[in-house]
Design a protein around this motif. Structure first.
Motif, PDB file in Angstrom:
ATOM      1  N   GLY A  56       7.779  -2.579  -4.246  1.00 39.47           N
ATOM      2  CA  GLY A  56       8.673  -1.337  -4.372  1.00 39.47           C
ATOM      3  C   GLY A  56       8.113  -0.300  -3.072  1.00 39.47           C
ATOM      4  O   GLY A  56       8.787   0.804  -2.821  1.00 39.47           O
ATOM      5  N   HIS A  57       6.851  -0.684  -2.605  1.00 32.97           N
ATOM      6  CA  HIS A  57       6.209   0.404  -1.660  1.00 32.97           C
ATOM      7  C   HIS A  57       6.236  -0.269  -0.383  1.00 32.97           C
ATOM      8  O   HIS A  57       5.493   0.210   0.617  1.00 32.97           O
ATOM      9  N   GLU A  58       7.010  -1.333  -0.035  1.00 30.39           N
ATOM     10  CA  GLU A  58       6.952  -2.038   1.424  1.00 30.39           C
ATOM     11  C   GLU A  58       7.084  -0.805   2.441  1.00 30.39           C
ATOM     12  O   GLU A  58       7.923  -0.038   2.104  1.00 30.39           O
ATOM     13  N   PRO A  59       6.530  -1.479   3.663  1.00 28.69           N
ATOM     14  CA  PRO A  59       5.775  -2.561   3.796  1.00 28.69           C
ATOM     15  C   PRO A  59       4.337  -2.617   3.255  1.00 28.69           C
ATOM     16  O   PRO A  59       3.826  -3.669   3.452  1.00 28.69           O
ATOM     17  N   MET A  60       3.787  -1.706   2.604  1.00 32.02           N
ATOM     18  CA  MET A  60       2.483  -1.695   1.773  1.00 32.02           C
ATOM     19  C   MET A  60       2.821  -2.737   0.745  1.00 32.02           C
ATOM     20  O   MET A  60       3.752  -2.556  -0.072  1.00 32.02           O
ATOM     21  N   ALA A  77       4.995  -7.106  -9.840  1.00 32.03           N
ATOM     22  CA  ALA A  77       6.530  -6.708  -9.955  1.00 32.03           C
ATOM     23  C   ALA A  77       6.732  -5.403  -9.502  1.00 32.03           C
ATOM     24  O   ALA A  77       5.792  -4.732  -9.159  1.00 32.03           O
ATOM     25  N   VAL A  78       7.980  -4.978  -9.459  1.00 31.37           N
ATOM     26  CA  VAL A  78       8.288  -3.647  -8.957  1.00 31.37           C
ATOM     27  C   VAL A  78       7.878  -2.624  -9.822  1.00 31.37           C
ATOM     28  O   VAL A  78       7.616  -2.675 -11.059  1.00 31.37           O
ATOM     29  N   PHE A  79       6.893  -1.876  -9.079  1.00 32.81           N
ATOM     30  CA  PHE A  79       5.799  -0.666  -9.734  1.00 32.81           C
ATOM     31  C   PHE A  79       5.045  -1.034 -10.763  1.00 32.81           C
ATOM     32  O   PHE A  79       4.848  -0.464 -11.939  1.00 32.81           O
ATOM     33  N   GLY A 215       5.111  17.081  -5.085  1.00 28.31           N
ATOM     34  CA  GLY A 215       3.992  16.497  -5.700  1.00 28.31           C
ATOM     35  C   GLY A 215       4.319  15.193  -6.395  1.00 28.31           C
ATOM     36  O   GLY A 215       3.424  14.989  -7.205  1.00 28.31           O
ATOM     37  N   ILE A 216       5.358  14.676  -6.037  1.00 34.08           N
ATOM     38  CA  ILE A 216       5.792  13.388  -6.602  1.00 34.08           C
ATOM     39  C   ILE A 216       4.786  12.312  -6.420  1.00 34.08           C
ATOM     40  O   ILE A 216       4.210  12.137  -5.376  1.00 34.08           O
ATOM     41  N   GLY A 217       4.586  11.362  -7.133  1.00 33.61           N
ATOM     42  CA  GLY A 217       3.828  10.084  -7.109  1.00 33.61           C
ATOM     43  C   GLY A 217       4.915   9.034  -6.361  1.00 33.61           C
ATOM     44  O   GLY A 217       5.991   9.209  -6.165  1.00 33.61           O
ATOM     45  N   ILE A 218       4.310   7.818  -6.033  1.00 31.71           N
ATOM     46  CA  ILE A 218       5.080   6.953  -5.372  1.00 31.71           C
ATOM     47  C   ILE A 218       5.758   5.826  -6.315  1.00 31.71           C
ATOM     48  O   ILE A 218       6.419   5.142  -5.896  1.00 31.71           O
ATOM     49  N   PRO A 295       8.570   5.049   7.663  1.00 34.83           N
ATOM     50  CA  PRO A 295       8.465   4.664   6.338  1.00 34.83           C
ATOM     51  C   PRO A 295       7.276   3.523   6.105  1.00 34.83           C
ATOM     52  O   PRO A 295       7.491   2.382   5.801  1.00 34.83           O
ATOM     53  N   TYR A 296       6.263   4.294   5.899  1.00 33.29           N
ATOM     54  CA  TYR A 296       4.908   3.036   5.624  1.00 33.29           C
ATOM     55  C   TYR A 296       4.363   3.063   4.324  1.00 33.29           C
ATOM     56  O   TYR A 296       3.739   2.040   4.105  1.00 33.29           O
ATOM     57  N   ILE A 297       4.922   3.788   3.540  1.00 36.31           N
ATOM     58  CA  ILE A 297       4.344   3.772   1.954  1.00 36.31           C
ATOM     59  C   ILE A 297       5.360   4.357   1.154  1.00 36.31           C
ATOM     60  O   ILE A 297       5.656   5.491   1.241  1.00 36.31           O
ATOM     61  N   THR A 298       6.455   3.417   0.655  1.00 35.13           N
ATOM     62  CA  THR A 298       7.689   3.936  -0.055  1.00 35.13           C
ATOM     63  C   THR A 298       7.678   3.791  -1.306  1.00 35.13           C
ATOM     64  O   THR A 298       6.865   3.279  -1.986  1.00 35.13           O
ATOM     65  N   SER A 299       8.893   4.319  -1.861  1.00 32.21           N
ATOM     66  CA  SER A 299       9.382   4.175  -3.141  1.00 32.21           C
ATOM     67  C   SER A 299      10.921   3.794  -3.465  1.00 32.21           C
ATOM     68  O   SER A 299      11.611   4.441  -3.586  1.00 32.21           O
ATOM     69  N   LEU A 300      10.881   2.346  -2.960  1.00 34.22           N
ATOM     70  CA  LEU A 300      12.225   1.724  -2.773  1.00 34.22           C
ATOM     71  C   LEU A 300      13.007   2.694  -2.019  1.00 34.22           C
ATOM     72  O   LEU A 300      12.761   2.936  -0.923  1.00 34.22           O
TER      73      LEU A 300
END
Lengths: 333, 333
Positions: A56-60, A77-79, A215-218, A295-300
């Motif tokens: 869910g953090h693709e491309p990471m 699995a996702v997250f 201050g959200i997390g991924i 978008p290199y470290i994402t949250s869906l």
């Protein structure tokens, strides 16, 4: 929930199948346990670099497997953290006799599972070291973390240490360099919208029509505060000020500025924010020597962004510029 | 409307300012009239390639300016054609004496304005030719178009003809090659969500919670039909079947499969759809020789995707693989 999927329970496996077809020249995707390998792994005499984490953090991280970056990535699995058997498989199959460095983002599940895998590998006489990335200045402890979360700094670390491993640095040198990156990198992000985890089926948190979370997390975990949407100039301050104060970054520093989209924020907004940040840094006497925007470290599909700032030295600049050839990053080759 | 902007009226200008700072090694951004130039333009003796269109489709076109691709790009307001003065400026400043090829997506405003600019340039003795991309099989005429719309095929054309211009092909050869790409490329897309144009402030169309729009254009203009969200297997069929039937593509063909995100669709879904499409093409006896997966022609934050299929020949494969160095695409260098 509207997504381009067949079944929430097969999303990661089916996505990996498409990824394998798209990038067969660079990576080999093992389905069970799920691991993305560099196509030529193991590389004899080279330190292997392994990372992993929830999907869910693709491309990471799978997108960063290849020459000059990771040897393998373990997608959970996702997250959700990958499992020790994935990591153990990755360690065994990438070890080229020079040892293995595990790059772990500081989330409780990831840290525990990577520790277990390292112990299992040590019992088989593979030399394994771990580094833990904890660059998010937003919160000290969080829903999934003791201590700070690991976010955008991880991508920069994987590139820089990946280049060092590629040129032949030994395990101790790679570990020391990784810790130097960790000591010099800070991040913070915000979200305009939540994202929906496929097997959950509804947004992971609520935000009003005019509200954002700073201050959200991924993973959509809570940040510092909810606030009304504000002009970009103010949003950039809200992210960059805590980053600058934390290390601290000061006049005369040379930095890499990484302006990251959480996935759903379009380039037109991302570059706008990047420009404001560059000018703000220039005003503070800080020299932006390298940029990384996308978008290199994402949250869906989450709309939002983060800044990551890395204090550079000459060696890091050289390693950042060194050739890389992965599904998501390619230059110099 | 939640966006990372300061003011709807300055979004494009501010975004270009950030883009200029991020990519100063590759491009020069002129603010008025707004044009993104290759940093070394004009290149003497080389055919100049110019494209342009409304903003909001990034990285198209500014992200494709640089060695091996475009000489200049003219960004209009969001989803609005650029003006003839932008195009005329681009023509004058990139002409290296070998003439200029204009790459126009088939939207009424773009076609008219590029025609006007070409006439003005001809009066100044610059040799100008135009090609019009109209690869979208979804609809014959649309809200903004007489004839088919120009979509994802444009990106492939810019890469392939850009490489031809770079190796020294003359204007007639570049024009003929561009028309060969146009004759062999077809696309179709769908949207899961609408996007919001900043100066409008509300979503450009309505979709129910469980509804998608098939055959969407890149401006949110209506497609073929609204339907309930369906499994990815079926969605891929809905896009790929009309593409295959149109050219038609048949067993034995060699193709480039371009799986594009409209902006807000995350890689995990995009690769899933890509994998389904690859297997479907293999089943039809069509050989996927090249892949291109990512958000390369977008509609702001819209969730959705498109497929573009290009029938390849040896020359096109070689030109696709040739080095490129732009803000958004880089390989071989």
């Amino acid at each position: 929930m509207k997504k381009i999927i067949n079944d929430p329970s097969t999303v990661v496996a089916e996505s990996l199948r498409g990824f394998a077809l798209a990038h067969a020249d660079l990576v080999t995707v093992q389905e069970d346990p799920a691991v993305v390998y560099r196509a030529d792994a193991p590389v004899p005499g080279k330190v292997a670099l392994i990372s992993g984490g929830g999907s869910g953090h693709e491309p990471m991280h799978g997108g960063y497997v290849g020459r000059g970056m990771l040897s393998a990535a373990c997608p959970g699995a996702v997250f959700t953290s990958p499992t020790p058997d994935q990591m153990q498989d990755a360690i065994t199959k990438t070890d080229g006799g020079a040892g293995v460095l595990l790059i772990v983002k500081n989330y409780t599940g990831d840290v525990l599972n990577f520790e277990t895998a390292a112990e299992l590998a040590a019992a088989e006489d593979v030399e394994v070291r771990s580094v833990v990335v904890d660059d998010d200045v937003a919160v000290k402890d969080s829903l999934y973390t003791a201590g700070r979360r690991g976010v955008g700094g991880t991508v920069l670390l994987e590139k820089i240490v990946g280049a060092a491993a590629e040129r032949g640095d030994d395990l101790a040198a790679c570990e020391a360099l990784a810790n130097r990156v960790i000591a010099n990198v800070r991040s913070m992000g915000l979200a305009l919208t939540a994202c929906t985890v496929p097997h959950v089926g509804e947004p992971s948190f609520d935000l009003a029509e005019d509200e954002i979370e700073v201050g959200i997390g991924i993973h959509g975990e809570p940040g510092r505060q909810k606030m009304k949407i504000a002009p970009a100039d103010e949003l950039v301050d809200r992210l960059l000020d805590p980053i600058l104060e934390d290390l601290p970054f000061t006049a005369g520093d040379r930095v890499l500025l990484f302006t990251n989209s959480m996935g759903g924020t379009p380039p037109i907004e991302l570059y706008l924010a990047h420009g404001i940040a560059e000018r703000k840094l220039a005003d503070a006497g800080i020299t932006v020597e390298r940029r990384f925007v996308g978008p290199y470290i994402t949250s869906l599909e989450m709309q939002g962004m983060s800044f990551t700032l890395l204090k550079l030295d000459d060696e890091m600049v050289g390693l950042w510029d060194a050739p890389v050839h992965t599904p998501a990053l390619r230059w110099g080759v």
